[in-house]
Motif scaffolding. Sequence first.
Motif, PDB file in Angstrom:
ATOM      1  N   TYR A 258      20.805  19.438  -4.459  1.00 55.55           N
ATOM      2  CA  TYR A 258      21.806  19.576  -5.517  1.00 55.55           C
ATOM      3  C   TYR A 258      21.123  19.884  -6.839  1.00 55.55           C
ATOM      4  O   TYR A 258      20.026  19.412  -7.078  1.00 55.55           O
ATOM      5  CB  TYR A 258      22.602  18.282  -5.670  1.00 55.55           C
ATOM      6  CG  TYR A 258      23.557  18.037  -4.538  1.00 55.55           C
ATOM      7  CD1 TYR A 258      24.694  18.819  -4.410  1.00 55.55           C
ATOM      8  CD2 TYR A 258      23.337  17.030  -3.619  1.00 55.55           C
ATOM      9  CE1 TYR A 258      25.586  18.597  -3.372  1.00 55.55           C
ATOM     10  CE2 TYR A 258      24.224  16.797  -2.582  1.00 55.55           C
ATOM     11  CZ  TYR A 258      25.354  17.587  -2.463  1.00 55.55           C
ATOM     12  OH  TYR A 258      26.230  17.362  -1.457  1.00 55.55           O
ATOM     13  N   PRO A 259      21.743  20.661  -7.691  1.00 55.54           N
ATOM     14  CA  PRO A 259      21.203  20.807  -9.049  1.00 55.54           C
ATOM     15  C   PRO A 259      21.156  19.407  -9.652  1.00 55.54           C
ATOM     16  O   PRO A 259      22.135  18.660  -9.557  1.00 55.54           O
ATOM     17  CB  PRO A 259      22.239  21.669  -9.767  1.00 55.54           C
ATOM     18  CG  PRO A 259      23.101  22.261  -8.713  1.00 55.54           C
ATOM     19  CD  PRO A 259      23.037  21.333  -7.537  1.00 55.54           C
ATOM     20  N   TRP A 353      32.107  24.141  -7.956  1.00 56.25           N
ATOM     21  CA  TRP A 353      31.276  24.740  -8.995  1.00 56.25           C
ATOM     22  C   TRP A 353      29.893  25.078  -8.439  1.00 56.25           C
ATOM     23  O   TRP A 353      29.261  24.260  -7.783  1.00 56.25           O
ATOM     24  CB  TRP A 353      31.120  23.772 -10.163  1.00 56.25           C
ATOM     25  CG  TRP A 353      32.414  23.489 -10.841  1.00 56.25           C
ATOM     26  CD1 TRP A 353      33.340  22.543 -10.486  1.00 56.25           C
ATOM     27  CD2 TRP A 353      32.943  24.167 -11.979  1.00 56.25           C
ATOM     28  NE1 TRP A 353      34.408  22.597 -11.339  1.00 56.25           N
ATOM     29  CE2 TRP A 353      34.195  23.575 -12.270  1.00 56.25           C
ATOM     30  CE3 TRP A 353      32.485  25.206 -12.795  1.00 56.25           C
ATOM     31  CZ2 TRP A 353      34.987  24.006 -13.335  1.00 56.25           C
ATOM     32  CZ3 TRP A 353      33.275  25.615 -13.847  1.00 56.25           C
ATOM     33  CH2 TRP A 353      34.508  25.019 -14.111  1.00 56.25           C
ATOM     34  N   TYR A 354      29.436  26.280  -8.736  1.00 54.38           N
ATOM     35  CA  TYR A 354      28.129  26.728  -8.274  1.00 54.38           C
ATOM     36  C   TYR A 354      27.246  27.079  -9.460  1.00 54.38           C
ATOM     37  O   TYR A 354      27.658  27.844 -10.343  1.00 54.38           O
ATOM     38  CB  TYR A 354      28.294  27.957  -7.373  1.00 54.38           C
ATOM     39  CG  TYR A 354      28.941  27.641  -6.047  1.00 54.38           C
ATOM     40  CD1 TYR A 354      28.158  27.266  -4.952  1.00 54.38           C
ATOM     41  CD2 TYR A 354      30.317  27.694  -5.893  1.00 54.38           C
ATOM     42  CE1 TYR A 354      28.744  26.972  -3.732  1.00 54.38           C
ATOM     43  CE2 TYR A 354      30.913  27.395  -4.670  1.00 54.38           C
ATOM     44  CZ  TYR A 354      30.126  27.030  -3.592  1.00 54.38           C
ATOM     45  OH  TYR A 354      30.710  26.731  -2.389  1.00 54.38           O
ATOM     46  N   ALA A 418      29.625  28.802 -11.926  1.00 52.16           N
ATOM     47  CA  ALA A 418      30.748  29.645 -11.521  1.00 52.16           C
ATOM     48  C   ALA A 418      31.775  28.772 -10.812  1.00 52.16           C
ATOM     49  O   ALA A 418      31.431  27.846 -10.073  1.00 52.16           O
ATOM     50  CB  ALA A 418      30.279  30.748 -10.592  1.00 52.16           C
ATOM     51  N   LEU A 419      33.041  29.069 -11.049  1.00 50.78           N
ATOM     52  CA  LEU A 419      34.136  28.303 -10.463  1.00 50.78           C
ATOM     53  C   LEU A 419      34.678  29.017  -9.237  1.00 50.78           C
ATOM     54  O   LEU A 419      35.098  30.170  -9.313  1.00 50.78           O
ATOM     55  CB  LEU A 419      35.247  28.150 -11.512  1.00 50.78           C
ATOM     56  CG  LEU A 419      36.567  27.530 -11.050  1.00 50.78           C
ATOM     57  CD1 LEU A 419      36.357  26.106 -10.569  1.00 50.78           C
ATOM     58  CD2 LEU A 419      37.587  27.568 -12.186  1.00 50.78           C
ATOM     59  N   GLY A 490      24.316  27.777  -6.515  1.00 49.02           N
ATOM     60  CA  GLY A 490      24.905  29.049  -6.110  1.00 49.02           C
ATOM     61  C   GLY A 490      23.896  30.035  -5.569  1.00 49.02           C
ATOM     62  O   GLY A 490      24.270  31.059  -4.981  1.00 49.02           O
ATOM     63  N   ALA A 491      22.610  29.760  -5.734  1.00 48.27           N
ATOM     64  CA  ALA A 491      21.586  30.664  -5.210  1.00 48.27           C
ATOM     65  C   ALA A 491      21.341  30.411  -3.725  1.00 48.27           C
ATOM     66  O   ALA A 491      20.701  31.205  -3.047  1.00 48.27           O
ATOM     67  CB  ALA A 491      20.287  30.487  -6.000  1.00 48.27           C
ATOM     68  N   ASP A 492      21.848  29.311  -3.231  1.00 50.71           N
ATOM     69  CA  ASP A 492      21.602  28.911  -1.845  1.00 50.71           C
ATOM     70  C   ASP A 492      22.825  29.264  -0.984  1.00 50.71           C
ATOM     71  O   ASP A 492      23.853  28.599  -1.070  1.00 50.71           O
ATOM     72  CB  ASP A 492      21.344  27.392  -1.820  1.00 50.71           C
ATOM     73  CG  ASP A 492      20.929  26.915  -0.450  1.00 50.71           C
ATOM     74  OD1 ASP A 492      21.142  27.663   0.538  1.00 50.71           O
ATOM     75  OD2 ASP A 492      20.394  25.794  -0.364  1.00 50.71           O
TER      76      ASP A 492
END
Lengths: 804, 124
Positions: A258-259, A353-354, A418-419, A490-492
């Motif tokens: 997770y971030p 959310w990403y 990003a939503l 979101g990169a994953d």
Amino acid sequence: MKYVGFLVVLALTIALAVAVSRPFGAIPPLAPLLDPNHGFWQNAISEDELAEDELELKNLSSEVKVVYDENLIPHVFASNAADLYRAQGYITAKHRLWQMEFQTMAAGGRISEIVGPLALDLDRMTRRKGLAYGAEKGMKFIQENDPDSYLLLEAYADGVNQYIDQMSDARLPVEYKILNYRPEHWSAYKSILLLKYMTDMLVGDRDLEYSNLRKILGDVMLDKLYPEYPSGVEPIIEPGHKWNFNPLSVTQPDSIPYPNDQLVIDPLPQPEEGTGSNNWAVSGSKTKSGNPILANDPHLSLNLPSLWFSMQLTTPEHSVKGATLPGALGVISGFNENIAWGVTNATRDTRDWYKITFQDKTRKAYRFGEKWEQTTFRVEEIKVKGEDVFLDTVVYTHYGPVVYDKTFNSKRQDINFALKWNVHEGSNEQKTFLLLNSAKNYEDYNIALDNYTAPAQNFVFASNSGDIAMRIQGKFPLKWKGQGKFFMDGADPRMEWQGYIPNEQNASTLNPSRGFVSSANQHPTDSTYPYYVFDNSFEFYRNRRLNSQLSEMSEITIEDMQGLQFDDYYLHAAEALPIMLELLSSEAESGAEAKKYLSLLKEWDFYADPNQKAPTLFYIWWRKTYGQIWKELSENVAPIVLPSYYQTVLFMKNEPSDPVFDLKNTSEMETAASHVKQGFEEMLADMKKWEADEGDFSWANYKKTTIQHLVPQFKSFSVENVYTGGGSGILNATSSRHGASWRMVVELGPEIKAFGIYPGGQSGNPGSKYYSNFIQKWANGEYLNFDLRTSDQAEGVLFQTILN
Amino acid sequence: MKFILLTFLVALLVIVINPFLPYWAIMILIAILAALVGIKGAGAFFAGGFGMGLAWLGQSIYVSSISGSSLPEKMGELMGLGSDMALFAFTGILGFLLGAFSALSGSLFRKLFKRKPDNIYGRS
């Protein structure tokens, strides 16, 4: 000389005429406003005094008859669907034009056009979360997949527009006169936008707060304080229900990075506390008449003009009646000759959310797996009254819009999220309501629901043939356990949603053996449902009260169901107060005031009726205690949510000395009892002040239920201090600003008996006697007769109009 | 006599025509009316003023009494005037000013075309 004199006077006269035609700051142009023939005075006239036998409505295939009953409820009799919805648009605009337009202005992020820079941030927020973008997608989807519905949407828009074009200045709603603007034309797009706005009102997520909590508490503590399935939950679909399908598989990544940032950005505005609803249906086996009875009361912000507009819509094929949403086609919660249906919000985390990693400052590409994906830019043009147009560039990824970025509300410039939200995907909710309006049986109801994406709703159903059903319908993403509970990377690519739960696998039940179906925003199913279901806002009180009452009841009548909608039993208090009283040691009971309050609390029957004093005491004491218990958590700078009342009471009951109650930064070891005592002291202080300032602390006087005009500054158009009971977490969910926005009880059978009421009135005009005339009845738990009418029925007619 | 005539005509004009035309059109008509009636400065000013002011006041009282609506009170509160009485007064005063200046303009306009020596007849 005489020329000079004339020119001076002429100049003065023209200057005067111009001056009174222009606004000064917030003061609207005086002459158009005060002119008794066109200005606000004209809005003093009620609809019955303006009744006309005939009105012109073009593009009809044959004439349409509109019969108003004594409550100004229009009954529209048309010969086909296109005529019907054209007339619905026309009639709705006639009574609710300002409201329907204002709501779509809000939905489209266009309030700045009306009120100026004040609303710019609100509009940017609305645009950046992509409501208008979603409506555009929705429009395209309907045009391509369902041209028939699209034609009806256009017929409705045409009806609205014909009204706008015919309308005289005198009839212009008073809000336009005060705010000094004029209505623009309606369109199919606006109807779709309005339904997206409903999604925005009803759908939330707490991904930001949970991400922060995970960072602050760690996984173990998080699960302890915020269990996804607390003990004692009563789900919507009866426990033990058998799921007759093979679930799709969901692959969970082995490790989930997770971030890990703690985020101090403001969360997205959430549906307001108190937004929820009840619905249920009882089968003929439990009713006195042997016919099923269905009830629905959606709880929303209490506003004027009311969100709902009652209508009957009749063609030779069907006759439907209930609550319409001004701007949308058909009836949203209602019944026809064969079936009845109702909705409650099926709250579930469908918004994720990403974290986006941009390639460089141009933000033209972002990382996705091994590749860089291209972004697109959408430029939002926001007109601002009295200022230049504001251009806002929003970056779109394949997930959805990047809501917060360096230009908007982010305190940390390197963070972009990003939503992903199903409101951005094409869908056709309007179709569901069009089909429900003419549905004849359980099969029709299911076909109607298959079209429905968002906001997810628990659709209750009952039919003439004796069926009762409940289906939780929305487009729900397939998720592995825990997916989307926190912000994701979101990169994953492994973080992507893996598809959607098929409609036929959405939780539903038909004629369960217990003889009733019910929902009140609680967990949808028991833990055997094969898909991951999570939301922060599941409700714990109304549903248990409702189910225990429905289980006990037999020989049920319509009056019983009305009584249940108005039930003031405060289950949370019934569970928490005995524990609190026990934890409060006798030392606090010294002092005359403390003794007085305690005896009121001890004698209390747990009903939050308007004249009761104990609910006020409990409410304050509980809030103080709760605030004290979670003081350390709530002092975090990062936004978080607190554990539910339900879970908090469970801790107080089962583990009053557990370390969760200890405040780390004090030397002592606190227990539940310390907080209860502290809360009691604070309650005494608050009550002292209240009794000095206000005197009476009976519940209605304390909670001060207010039904507020959509422009809160227009205070005199609001109705304040409505004397009524109930509260948040109570079946009669009327709190200070929220509550039953519509109550309906329908008994199916050879002859349908229906009752309804809402806190407002049919007229959107604050000068009309029909603007707020239902409020007193609503506050008393009374209902209006909502039986279907025939076109020639003579009794109880206020007036009738032919559209031709 | 002309004063009462103009007052009456202006009031009639407002009551009959104003429902169909905006206030500025009424102003032009009042000016024309004042010019036609041929009344001097102060007389035109007050006749036009009372005609339109009383008509507007009367209309606002009429509308609010037949409708029984609480809208005037609500508007008074909303506009920070405290009561509806002030709104009635404002409406009347605004009507007065619009009517008065329009009629005065019309009267002075007529004067532009008047021949100098016509006062030898001893009347205006």
